[in-house]
Design a protein around this motif. Sequence first.
Motif, PDB file in Angstrom:
ATOM      1  N   GLY A  42       0.778  -1.225   0.000  1.00  0.00           N
ATOM      2  CA  GLY A  42       0.000   0.000   0.000  1.00  0.00           C
ATOM      3  C   GLY A  42       0.810   1.275   0.000  1.00  0.00           C
ATOM      4  O   GLY A  42       0.248   2.373   0.148  1.00  0.00           O
ATOM      5  N   LYS A  43       2.131   1.151  -0.159  1.00  0.00           N
ATOM      6  CA  LYS A  43       2.987   2.341  -0.122  1.00  0.00           C
ATOM      7  C   LYS A  43       3.788   2.473  -1.419  1.00  0.00           C
ATOM      8  O   LYS A  43       3.816   1.565  -2.240  1.00  0.00           O
ATOM      9  CB  LYS A  43       3.925   2.276   1.075  1.00  0.00           C
ATOM     10  CG  LYS A  43       3.185   2.319   2.410  1.00  0.00           C
ATOM     11  CD  LYS A  43       4.133   2.543   3.572  1.00  0.00           C
ATOM     12  CE  LYS A  43       3.378   2.700   4.868  1.00  0.00           C
ATOM     13  NZ  LYS A  43       4.281   2.971   6.015  1.00  0.00           N
ATOM     14  N   ALA A  92       8.127  -5.869   2.935  1.00  0.00           N
ATOM     15  CA  ALA A  92       8.041  -5.235   1.617  1.00  0.00           C
ATOM     16  C   ALA A  92       8.582  -6.174   0.554  1.00  0.00           C
ATOM     17  O   ALA A  92       9.230  -7.185   0.856  1.00  0.00           O
ATOM     18  CB  ALA A  92       8.847  -3.935   1.602  1.00  0.00           C
ATOM     19  N   LEU A  93       8.315  -5.795  -0.668  1.00  0.00           N
ATOM     20  CA  LEU A  93       9.006  -6.400  -1.804  1.00  0.00           C
ATOM     21  C   LEU A  93      10.308  -5.636  -1.983  1.00  0.00           C
ATOM     22  O   LEU A  93      10.293  -4.405  -2.099  1.00  0.00           O
ATOM     23  CB  LEU A  93       8.169  -6.293  -3.065  1.00  0.00           C
ATOM     24  CG  LEU A  93       7.252  -7.455  -3.429  1.00  0.00           C
ATOM     25  CD1 LEU A  93       6.384  -7.095  -4.612  1.00  0.00           C
ATOM     26  CD2 LEU A  93       8.029  -8.722  -3.691  1.00  0.00           C
TER      27      LEU A  93
END
Length: 121
Positions: A42-43, A92-93
């Motif tokens: 979502g970022k 995160a990715l």
Amino acid sequence: QVQLVESGGGLAQPGGSLRLSCAASGFTFSNYAMNWARQAPGKGLEWVSGSYSDGSKIAYASSVEGRFTVSRDNAKNTVYLQMNSLKTEETALYYCAKGRTYRAHYDMDYWGKGNLVTISS
């Protein structure tokens, strides 16, 4: 054809460590800066760290300074990201990215597919 393949992600506990690797091919690895970036759910995309082609200058985002270490092995065409004292918000990715020049931090032209890092207890 430029290829960047990340590995080493997975699940770690808060405060734990992980080491990411990025194997590069299709270009003269020792001539280009290499960078790491990440995108949390979502970022937006966040640049994390970058290394000049010869490793002489390395920079970090303030959010990871002192906890993350980037290194590279030009003989193996591989760049690494050692991540210590991991936080849950660092889920995160994580992407490996090739710089456009030998000293290009932030300016990247090829990206790997990303490797998922999950920090959870």
